[in-house]
Design a protein around this motif. Structure first.
Motif, PDB file in Angstrom:
ATOM      1  N   GLU A 206       0.835  -1.214   0.000  1.00  0.00           N
ATOM      2  CA  GLU A 206       0.000   0.000   0.000  1.00  0.00           C
ATOM      3  C   GLU A 206       0.862   1.253   0.000  1.00  0.00           C
ATOM      4  OE1 GLU A 206      -3.364   0.515   2.782  1.00  0.00           O
ATOM      5  OE2 GLU A 206      -3.280  -1.664   3.015  1.00  0.00           O
ATOM      6  N   MET A 207       1.894   1.254   0.857  1.00  0.00           N
ATOM      7  CA  MET A 207       2.810   2.400   0.937  1.00  0.00           C
ATOM      8  C   MET A 207       3.467   2.655  -0.400  1.00  0.00           C
ATOM      9  SD  MET A 207       4.971   1.765   4.383  1.00  0.00           S
ATOM     10  CE  MET A 207       4.171   1.473   5.929  1.00  0.00           C
ATOM     11  N   PHE A 208       4.009   1.577  -0.965  1.00  0.00           N
ATOM     12  CA  PHE A 208       4.748   1.710  -2.219  1.00  0.00           C
ATOM     13  C   PHE A 208       3.847   2.276  -3.314  1.00  0.00           C
ATOM     14  CE2 PHE A 208       6.568   0.267  -6.227  1.00  0.00           C
ATOM     15  CZ  PHE A 208       7.898   0.640  -6.071  1.00  0.00           C
ATOM     16  N   GLU A 209       2.617   1.771  -3.377  1.00  0.00           N
ATOM     17  CA  GLU A 209       1.698   2.224  -4.426  1.00  0.00           C
ATOM     18  C   GLU A 209       1.287   3.684  -4.244  1.00  0.00           C
ATOM     19  OE1 GLU A 209      -1.396  -0.713  -4.576  1.00  0.00           O
ATOM     20  OE2 GLU A 209      -0.085  -2.192  -5.570  1.00  0.00           O
ATOM     21  N   LYS A 210       1.242   4.133  -2.973  1.00  0.00           N
ATOM     22  CA  LYS A 210       0.923   5.546  -2.727  1.00  0.00           C
ATOM     23  C   LYS A 210       2.038   6.452  -3.219  1.00  0.00           C
ATOM     24  CE  LYS A 210      -2.570   6.079   0.745  1.00  0.00           C
ATOM     25  NZ  LYS A 210      -3.044   7.043   1.741  1.00  0.00           N
ATOM     26  N   PHE A 211       3.270   5.994  -3.060  1.00  0.00           N
ATOM     27  CA  PHE A 211       4.420   6.791  -3.513  1.00  0.00           C
ATOM     28  C   PHE A 211       4.609   6.697  -5.027  1.00  0.00           C
ATOM     29  CE2 PHE A 211       5.915   6.240   0.975  1.00  0.00           C
ATOM     30  CZ  PHE A 211       5.969   7.598   1.293  1.00  0.00           C
ATOM     31  N   ASP A 212       4.273   5.540  -5.591  1.00  0.00           N
ATOM     32  CA  ASP A 212       4.449   5.306  -7.036  1.00  0.00           C
ATOM     33  C   ASP A 212       3.231   5.841  -7.793  1.00  0.00           C
ATOM     34  OD1 ASP A 212       5.231   4.396  -9.507  1.00  0.00           O
ATOM     35  OD2 ASP A 212       4.646   2.322  -9.137  1.00  0.00           O
ATOM     36  N   ARG A 213       3.126   7.170  -7.836  1.00  0.00           N
ATOM     37  CA  ARG A 213       1.932   7.813  -8.402  1.00  0.00           C
ATOM     38  C   ARG A 213       1.772   7.564  -9.899  1.00  0.00           C
ATOM     39  NH1 ARG A 213      -0.708  11.103  -5.019  1.00  0.00           N
ATOM     40  NH2 ARG A 213       0.326  11.780  -3.120  1.00  0.00           N
ATOM     41  N   ASP A 214       2.901   7.470 -10.621  1.00  0.00           N
ATOM     42  CA  ASP A 214       2.791   7.293 -12.072  1.00  0.00           C
ATOM     43  C   ASP A 214       2.729   5.816 -12.485  1.00  0.00           C
ATOM     44  OD1 ASP A 214       5.364   6.534 -11.540  1.00  0.00           O
ATOM     45  OD2 ASP A 214       6.315   7.935 -12.948  1.00  0.00           O
ATOM     46  N   LYS A 215       2.676   4.939 -11.454  1.00  0.00           N
ATOM     47  CA  LYS A 215       2.562   3.481 -11.685  1.00  0.00           C
ATOM     48  C   LYS A 215       3.700   2.936 -12.557  1.00  0.00           C
ATOM     49  CE  LYS A 215      -1.262   3.746  -9.439  1.00  0.00           C
ATOM     50  NZ  LYS A 215      -1.077   3.706  -7.990  1.00  0.00           N
ATOM     51  N   SER A 216       4.896   3.474 -12.361  1.00  0.00           N
ATOM     52  CA  SER A 216       6.051   3.056 -13.167  1.00  0.00           C
ATOM     53  C   SER A 216       6.747   1.831 -12.575  1.00  0.00           C
ATOM     54  CB  SER A 216       7.070   4.194 -13.251  1.00  0.00           C
ATOM     55  OG  SER A 216       7.584   4.488 -11.953  1.00  0.00           O
ATOM     56  N   GLY A 217       6.369   1.469 -11.332  1.00  0.00           N
ATOM     57  CA  GLY A 217       7.028   0.331 -10.674  1.00  0.00           C
ATOM     58  C   GLY A 217       8.258   0.737  -9.884  1.00  0.00           C
ATOM     59  N   SER A 218       8.533   2.052  -9.835  1.00  0.00           N
ATOM     60  CA  SER A 218       9.646   2.529  -8.997  1.00  0.00           C
ATOM     61  C   SER A 218       9.279   3.899  -8.428  1.00  0.00           C
ATOM     62  CB  SER A 218      10.941   2.626  -9.811  1.00  0.00           C
ATOM     63  OG  SER A 218      10.820   3.613 -10.806  1.00  0.00           O
ATOM     64  N   ILE A 219       9.933   4.247  -7.323  1.00  0.00           N
ATOM     65  CA  ILE A 219       9.669   5.558  -6.716  1.00  0.00           C
ATOM     66  C   ILE A 219      10.964   6.351  -6.645  1.00  0.00           C
ATOM     67  CG2 ILE A 219       7.641   4.893  -5.373  1.00  0.00           C
ATOM     68  CD1 ILE A 219       9.359   4.431  -2.957  1.00  0.00           C
ATOM     69  N   ASP A 220      10.821   7.664  -6.848  1.00  0.00           N
ATOM     70  CA  ASP A 220      11.975   8.554  -6.773  1.00  0.00           C
ATOM     71  C   ASP A 220      12.416   8.672  -5.319  1.00  0.00           C
ATOM     72  OD1 ASP A 220      12.848  11.636  -6.258  1.00  0.00           O
ATOM     73  OD2 ASP A 220      13.559  10.921  -8.197  1.00  0.00           O
ATOM     74  N   PHE A 221      13.692   8.379  -5.108  1.00  0.00           N
ATOM     75  CA  PHE A 221      14.258   8.303  -3.774  1.00  0.00           C
ATOM     76  C   PHE A 221      14.108   9.615  -2.998  1.00  0.00           C
ATOM     77  CE2 PHE A 221      18.188   8.890  -1.278  1.00  0.00           C
ATOM     78  CZ  PHE A 221      18.028   7.861  -0.389  1.00  0.00           C
TER      79      PHE A 221
END
Length: 208
Positions: A82-97
């Protein structure tokens, strides 16, 4: 020095209490970090930096999961996703550090931001954007420190120890960036509900 062990203790207790009440996954992660004291968010950031092998300053889900686990935070697998998906707004599969760490910080009022900036500028005597031992001469008085008084440490050793408070936990390099300084006061700020008290504390600590 501003940001005493009392502030750390108060913040840790407050974060622990709030942790039992919130259901928001990002808020839970933030509170678990703050429960570790002023350097809690910086410590999690360091874990992520160590894992960022390709230095692309982004994290996929496995790296994110490992970082949270290595830092010893207690998060259920479903919550992690859930956390990861909230941060991954563009649904790219990665989050900007960097974006992740900024979002994890508790919000600050403008009055508090201004005081943190003023304190940093005062300490950064050379104006090069970082605080080093050289900057502290004539700004921070080391001569009342017990280890200086009993002859164990030189003035520069006292300065280095002082800088460690703001430096990245477990990786002190004697150079404090604005981001490290800001992150430290994000932690201190989280223990202080009242803006006026925070302003008075900063003004007294740094003679602003």
């Amino acid at each position: 020095m501003a940001g005493t062990s009392r502030h750390d203790r108060e913040m840790s207790e407050k974060a622990s209490r709030m942790l039992h009440k919130t259901t928001d996954p990002i808020e839970r992660l933030r509170l678990q970090c703050l429960a570790r004291g002023s350097s809690g968010i910086k410590g999690l950031g360091r874990c992520f930096r160590i894992m960022d092998d390709d230095r692309n300053r982004s994290l996929d889900f496995q790296e994110f999961k490992k970082g949270v686990h290595d830092y010893g935070l207690d998060v259920e697998p479903k919550e992690l996703r859930e956390m990861f998906e909230k941060f991954d707004r563009d649904k790219s599969g990665s989050i900007d550090f960097d974006e992740f760490l900024v979002k994890l910080r508790p919000p600050l009022s403008n009055a508090r931001k201004v005081l943190i900036q003023k304190a940093f500028r005062k300490l950064d005597k050379t104006g090069d954007g970082v605080i080093t031992v050289d900057d502290l001469h004539g700004v921070y008085n080391a001569k009342h420190h017990p280890k200086y008084l009993n002859g164990d440490w030189t003035e520069d050793q006292v300065f280095l120890k002082f800088l460690e408070n703001f430096d990245t936990p477990g990786d002190p390099d004697g150079v404090v960036t604005y981001d490290e300084f800001y992150n430290y006061y994000i932690g201190v700020s989280a223990s202080i509900d009242n803006d006026i008290y925070f302003v008075i504390m900063m003004k007294n600590a740094w003679k602003l």
